[in-house]
Write a protein that holds these residues in place. Structure first.
Motif, PDB file in Angstrom:
ATOM      1  N   ALA A  75       0.842  -1.195   0.000  1.00 31.80           N
ATOM      2  CA  ALA A  75       0.000   0.000   0.000  1.00 31.80           C
ATOM      3  C   ALA A  75       0.879   1.247   0.000  1.00 31.80           C
ATOM      4  CB  ALA A  75      -0.900   0.004   1.239  1.00 31.80           C
ATOM      5  N   THR A  76       0.359   2.317  -0.556  1.00 30.46           N
ATOM      6  CA  THR A  76       1.053   3.601  -0.519  1.00 30.46           C
ATOM      7  C   THR A  76       1.064   4.111   0.921  1.00 30.46           C
ATOM      8  OG1 THR A  76       0.154   4.032  -2.698  1.00 30.46           O
ATOM      9  CG2 THR A  76       1.071   5.918  -1.510  1.00 30.46           C
ATOM     10  N   PHE A  77       2.208   4.624   1.362  1.00 25.69           N
ATOM     11  CA  PHE A  77       2.330   5.135   2.722  1.00 25.69           C
ATOM     12  C   PHE A  77       2.377   6.660   2.663  1.00 25.69           C
ATOM     13  CE2 PHE A  77       4.804   6.107   6.622  1.00 25.69           C
ATOM     14  CZ  PHE A  77       4.056   5.403   7.550  1.00 25.69           C
ATOM     15  N   VAL A  78       1.336   7.285   3.155  1.00 27.63           N
ATOM     16  CA  VAL A  78       1.291   8.749   3.146  1.00 27.63           C
ATOM     17  C   VAL A  78       1.521   9.236   4.574  1.00 27.63           C
ATOM     18  CG1 VAL A  78      -0.088  10.789   2.600  1.00 27.63           C
ATOM     19  CG2 VAL A  78      -0.326   8.720   1.210  1.00 27.63           C
ATOM     20  N   ASP A  79       2.677   9.834   4.784  1.00 27.73           N
ATOM     21  CA  ASP A  79       3.120  10.240   6.102  1.00 27.73           C
ATOM     22  C   ASP A  79       2.669  11.676   6.372  1.00 27.73           C
ATOM     23  OD1 ASP A  79       4.535  10.101   8.417  1.00 27.73           O
ATOM     24  OD2 ASP A  79       6.445   9.582   7.470  1.00 27.73           O
ATOM     25  N   VAL A  80       1.998  11.892   7.498  1.00 21.67           N
ATOM     26  CA  VAL A  80       1.596  13.255   7.834  1.00 21.67           C
ATOM     27  C   VAL A  80       2.195  13.619   9.187  1.00 21.67           C
ATOM     28  CG1 VAL A  80      -0.339  14.846   8.099  1.00 21.67           C
ATOM     29  CG2 VAL A  80      -0.636  12.758   6.758  1.00 21.67           C
ATOM     30  N   SER A  81       2.984  14.681   9.228  1.00 11.90           N
ATOM     31  CA  SER A  81       3.532  15.076  10.518  1.00 11.90           C
ATOM     32  C   SER A  81       2.930  16.405  10.936  1.00 11.90           C
ATOM     33  CB  SER A  81       5.054  15.188  10.443  1.00 11.90           C
ATOM     34  OG  SER A  81       5.417  16.359   9.754  1.00 11.90           O
ATOM     35  N   GLY A  82       2.793  16.575  12.229  1.00 12.18           N
ATOM     36  CA  GLY A  82       2.192  17.792  12.774  1.00 12.18           C
ATOM     37  C   GLY A  82       2.830  19.062  12.255  1.00 12.18           C
ATOM     38  N   PRO A  83       4.142  19.218  12.445  1.00 14.94           N
ATOM     39  CA  PRO A  83       4.804  20.457  12.028  1.00 14.94           C
ATOM     40  C   PRO A  83       4.604  20.771  10.536  1.00 14.94           C
ATOM     41  CG  PRO A  83       6.297  19.107  13.328  1.00 14.94           C
ATOM     42  CD  PRO A  83       5.059  18.302  13.128  1.00 14.94           C
ATOM     43  N   ALA A 128      -4.034   2.553   0.300  1.00 16.27           N
ATOM     44  CA  ALA A 128      -3.093   3.471   0.939  1.00 16.27           C
ATOM     45  C   ALA A 128      -3.339   3.576   2.435  1.00 16.27           C
ATOM     46  CB  ALA A 128      -3.205   4.857   0.296  1.00 16.27           C
ATOM     47  N   ILE A 129      -2.267   3.902   3.128  1.00 18.98           N
ATOM     48  CA  ILE A 129      -2.347   4.190   4.559  1.00 18.98           C
ATOM     49  C   ILE A 129      -1.951   5.644   4.751  1.00 18.98           C
ATOM     50  CG2 ILE A 129      -1.116   3.819   6.745  1.00 18.98           C
ATOM     51  CD1 ILE A 129      -1.039   0.831   6.027  1.00 18.98           C
ATOM     52  N   VAL A 130      -2.812   6.389   5.444  1.00 23.09           N
ATOM     53  CA  VAL A 130      -2.433   7.744   5.831  1.00 23.09           C
ATOM     54  C   VAL A 130      -1.983   7.654   7.278  1.00 23.09           C
ATOM     55  CG1 VAL A 130      -3.175  10.146   6.073  1.00 23.09           C
ATOM     56  CG2 VAL A 130      -4.210   8.702   4.308  1.00 23.09           C
ATOM     57  N   PHE A 131      -0.736   8.005   7.545  1.00 29.93           N
ATOM     58  CA  PHE A 131      -0.195   7.843   8.890  1.00 29.93           C
ATOM     59  C   PHE A 131       0.070   9.183   9.572  1.00 29.93           C
ATOM     60  CE2 PHE A 131       3.524   7.240  11.787  1.00 29.93           C
ATOM     61  CZ  PHE A 131       2.875   6.471  12.744  1.00 29.93           C
ATOM     62  N   PHE A 132      -0.576   9.379  10.720  1.00 32.15           N
ATOM     63  CA  PHE A 132      -0.357  10.576  11.532  1.00 32.15           C
ATOM     64  C   PHE A 132       0.480  10.209  12.740  1.00 32.15           C
ATOM     65  CE2 PHE A 132      -4.189  11.626   9.240  1.00 32.15           C
ATOM     66  CZ  PHE A 132      -4.146  13.005   9.070  1.00 32.15           C
ATOM     67  N   ASP A 133       1.750  10.617  12.740  1.00 33.33           N
ATOM     68  CA  ASP A 133       2.551  10.404  13.943  1.00 33.33           C
ATOM     69  C   ASP A 133       2.179  11.515  14.922  1.00 33.33           C
ATOM     70  OD1 ASP A 133       4.341   9.245  15.628  1.00 33.33           O
ATOM     71  OD2 ASP A 133       6.127   9.829  14.518  1.00 33.33           O
ATOM     72  N   ASP A 155      -2.005  13.596  18.422  1.00 32.23           N
ATOM     73  CA  ASP A 155      -2.486  14.538  19.446  1.00 32.23           C
ATOM     74  C   ASP A 155      -1.973  15.951  19.213  1.00 32.23           C
ATOM     75  OD1 ASP A 155       0.180  14.253  21.364  1.00 32.23           O
ATOM     76  OD2 ASP A 155      -0.447  12.371  20.427  1.00 32.23           O
ATOM     77  N   SER A 156      -0.817  16.066  18.518  1.00 30.81           N
ATOM     78  CA  SER A 156      -0.272  17.409  18.295  1.00 30.81           C
ATOM     79  C   SER A 156      -1.093  18.206  17.276  1.00 30.81           C
ATOM     80  CB  SER A 156       1.195  17.347  17.859  1.00 30.81           C
ATOM     81  OG  SER A 156       1.289  16.850  16.538  1.00 30.81           O
ATOM     82  N   ILE A 157      -1.888  17.520  16.461  1.00 29.88           N
ATOM     83  CA  ILE A 157      -2.727  18.291  15.529  1.00 29.88           C
ATOM     84  C   ILE A 157      -4.221  18.125  15.788  1.00 29.88           C
ATOM     85  CG2 ILE A 157      -0.998  18.128  13.679  1.00 29.88           C
ATOM     86  CD1 ILE A 157      -3.292  16.436  12.251  1.00 29.88           C
ATOM     87  N   ALA A 158      -4.585  17.138  16.600  1.00 30.90           N
ATOM     88  CA  ALA A 158      -6.010  16.875  16.769  1.00 30.90           C
ATOM     89  C   ALA A 158      -6.413  16.771  18.237  1.00 30.90           C
ATOM     90  CB  ALA A 158      -6.390  15.599  16.011  1.00 30.90           C
ATOM     91  N   GLY A 159      -5.952  17.738  19.002  1.00 26.12           N
ATOM     92  CA  GLY A 159      -6.336  17.788  20.414  1.00 26.12           C
ATOM     93  C   GLY A 159      -7.786  18.217  20.577  1.00 26.12           C
ATOM     94  N   LYS A 160      -8.242  18.214  21.818  1.00 19.56           N
ATOM     95  CA  LYS A 160      -9.630  18.616  22.088  1.00 19.56           C
ATOM     96  C   LYS A 160      -9.875  20.042  21.599  1.00 19.56           C
ATOM     97  CE  LYS A 160     -10.679  15.657  25.991  1.00 19.56           C
ATOM     98  NZ  LYS A 160      -9.422  15.125  26.535  1.00 19.56           N
ATOM     99  N   ARG A 161     -10.995  20.218  20.912  1.00 22.35           N
ATOM    100  CA  ARG A 161     -11.248  21.525  20.332  1.00 22.35           C
ATOM    101  C   ARG A 161     -11.478  22.610  21.370  1.00 22.35           C
ATOM    102  NH1 ARG A 161     -15.131  19.677  15.537  1.00 22.35           N
ATOM    103  NH2 ARG A 161     -15.429  18.021  17.075  1.00 22.35           N
ATOM    104  N   ASP A 162     -11.983  22.224  22.563  1.00 20.08           N
ATOM    105  CA  ASP A 162     -12.179  23.237  23.617  1.00 20.08           C
ATOM    106  C   ASP A 162     -10.857  23.849  24.066  1.00 20.08           C
ATOM    107  OD1 ASP A 162     -14.371  21.611  23.445  1.00 20.08           O
ATOM    108  OD2 ASP A 162     -14.041  20.679  25.412  1.00 20.08           O
ATOM    109  N   ASP A 163      -9.770  23.026  23.998  1.00 18.01           N
ATOM    110  CA  ASP A 163      -8.482  23.504  24.504  1.00 18.01           C
ATOM    111  C   ASP A 163      -7.647  24.192  23.431  1.00 18.01           C
ATOM    112  OD1 ASP A 163      -9.417  21.901  26.501  1.00 18.01           O
ATOM    113  OD2 ASP A 163      -7.950  20.292  26.189  1.00 18.01           O
TER     114      ASP A 163
END
Ligand code: ATP
Length: 266
Positions: A77-85, A112-117, A120-128
């Motif tokens: 599978a295609t590996f799509v790497d997504v990093s916070g920064p 494909a796999i979309v991978f988020f390392d 939490d650095s990009i998808a924290g609680k919206r209230d915070d």
């Protein structure tokens, strides 16, 4: 590892053989991620939707990234790497745009796999979070909802703080499966040490089993450092002027391992 050498967007060269321990975790990975990607018809036949999102959670350095790369490679599978920064941008709309592009790449190159390392650095609680964070979470939710139920794109998120994620991300149809990747036990440590010493010329006095029993609290990344440090100690010894043996006779000895144990802390 070797995986870092591969250009982004192609399957990395990590295989299941490169992962020590984690047998039960890998069984779950096969069922939740590998099967939908390789045999989506099984799910269609049973009348169930394969998971779209799987969270791998556990302490740093335990093999979450390794697992994601290995599944991608095993099923081609295609590996799509997504990093916070890389995603986070202060320019309005740019982060969402980048996310949409990542998903677009995955869809066009499915399976494909979309991978988020460190998701939490990009998808924290919206209230915070601030404005950017909130828009990124919203965009990620809508991109996951928009994925074909067929399952040829699977999103994997790695995190060591699963409860800091926005709860909406963990609802059905999004990241609704979780696999805990814990600190290895003695058996796991032995297997990990075997992986990282398998191409090393080890002297007969090196006892991997005993080393495994003495490395309580070490995670995979620590054990890799330990193995590397032992080999580097051997190298330094071999380069010293008074040693006149050819490099091909250089072995990593128990003394090198002891020196590494003194230098590497979990
Ligand atoms: P982080 O949260 O810090 O990204 P992670 O759980 O994703 O951590 P990895 O990046 O997969 O950890 O591991 C880092 C390195 O440690 C790997 O490249 C590998 O060499 C080694 N390692 C970690 N876990 C294992 C394991 N179970 N078997 C073999 N090597 C491992």
């Amino acid at each position: 590892g070797t995986a870092d050498a591969s250009p982004s967007g192609t399957a990395p060269t990590v295989t299941y053989e490169d992962i020590g321990g984690l047998d039960e975790e890998l069984d779950l990975v096969r069922e939740m991620i590998e099967l939908p990607l390789s045999e989506p018809e099984v799910f269609a036949h049973l009348g169930i939707d394969p998971p779209k999102g799987v969270l791998l959670h556990g302490p740093p350095g335990t093999g979450k990234t390794l697992i994601a790369k290995a599944v991608a490679n095993e099923v081609d599978a295609t590996f799509v790497d997504v990093s916070g920064p890389e995603i986070m941008s202060k320019y309005k709309g740019e982060s969402e745009e980048k996310l949409r592009e990542k998903f677009q790449t995955a869809r066009e190159n499915a399976p494909a796999i979309v991978f988020f390392d460190e998701i939490d650095s990009i998808a924290g609680k919206r209230d915070d979070g601030g404005d950017v964070e909130n828009r990124v979470v919203g965009q990620l939710l809508s991109l996951m909802d928009g994925l074909d139920a067929r399952g040829d794109v699977v999103v994997i998120g790695a995190t060591n703080r699963v409860d800091t994620l926005d709860p909406a991300l963990r609802r059905g149809g999004r990241f609704d499966r979780e696999i805990e990747i814990g600190v290895p036990n003695e058996q796991g440590r032995r297997e990990i040490l075997e992986v990282h010493t398998r191409r090393m010329p080890l002297a007969e006095d090196v006892d991997i089993e005993r080393l495994a029993s003495r490395t309580h609290g070490f995670v995979g990344a620590d054990l890799e450092s330990l193995a590397t440090e032992a080999a580097m100690t051997a190298l330094r010894r071999g380069r010293r002027a008074d040693v006149d043996a050819p490099i091909t006779e250089l072995e990593v000895t128990r003394a090198d391992v002891e020196a590494a144990m003194a230098a590497v802390e979990p």
